[in-house]
Scaffold this motif. Structure first.
Motif, PDB file in Angstrom:
ATOM      1  N   LEU A 154      31.995 -13.051 -98.925  1.00  0.00           N
ATOM      2  CA  LEU A 154      30.893 -13.743 -98.889  1.00  0.00           C
ATOM      3  C   LEU A 154      31.395 -14.118 -97.370  1.00  0.00           C
ATOM      4  CD1 LEU A 154      31.311 -16.114-101.929  1.00  0.00           C
ATOM      5  CD2 LEU A 154      29.066 -15.040-100.856  1.00  0.00           C
ATOM      6  N   GLU A 167      28.277 -18.544-104.300  1.00  0.00           N
ATOM      7  CA  GLU A 167      28.757 -17.570-104.836  1.00  0.00           C
ATOM      8  C   GLU A 167      27.802 -16.381-105.108  1.00  0.00           C
ATOM      9  OE1 GLU A 167      28.379 -17.949-110.136  1.00  0.00           O
ATOM     10  OE2 GLU A 167      27.957 -19.812-108.631  1.00  0.00           O
ATOM     11  N   THR A 168      28.619 -15.660-105.309  1.00  0.00           N
ATOM     12  CA  THR A 168      28.976 -14.156-105.041  1.00  0.00           C
ATOM     13  C   THR A 168      27.442 -13.833-106.713  1.00  0.00           C
ATOM     14  OG1 THR A 168      29.729 -13.152-103.749  1.00  0.00           O
ATOM     15  CG2 THR A 168      28.161 -11.641-105.139  1.00  0.00           C
TER      16      THR A 168
END
Length: 92
Positions: free
Chosen positions: A52, A44-45
């Motif tokens: 990603l 998850e950013t």
């Protein structure tokens, strides 16, 4: 002092993985390394705008000499070429 190899991998085709993964894992163990983080992990950013990758891989070796010995092992050279047929990677 431990040394780490970190790979940011963008997989285009998974056909290479069946032959690559078991042979590469054996070579990592040959050089006293271990896999800390592998593909299939949820990502998850948290910050930034970058896309990603498909996978982030983190390997740990007891020392830099062993990390370099693994990457430059003549048995790994054909596996690098195999990986490159279906993935792009940034490896540090």
């Amino acid at each position: 002092m431990a040394a780490y190899i970190i790979a940011r991998v963008e997989v285009r085709d998974t056909a290479w993985t069946e032959a690559y993964v078991p042979k590469t894992m054996a070579l990592i163990q040959k050089h006293s390394g271990k896999l800390l983080v592998g593909s299939g992990c949820a990502m998850e950013t948290l910050e930034g705008e970058g896309k990603l990758p498909s996978a982030i891989i983190v390997l740990e070796f007891p020392a830099m000499a062993q990390a370099k010995a693994w990457y430059h092992d003549p048995e790994y050279a054909p596996l690098i070429k195999l990986r490159q047929t279906g993935a792009d990677a940034d490896i540090v």
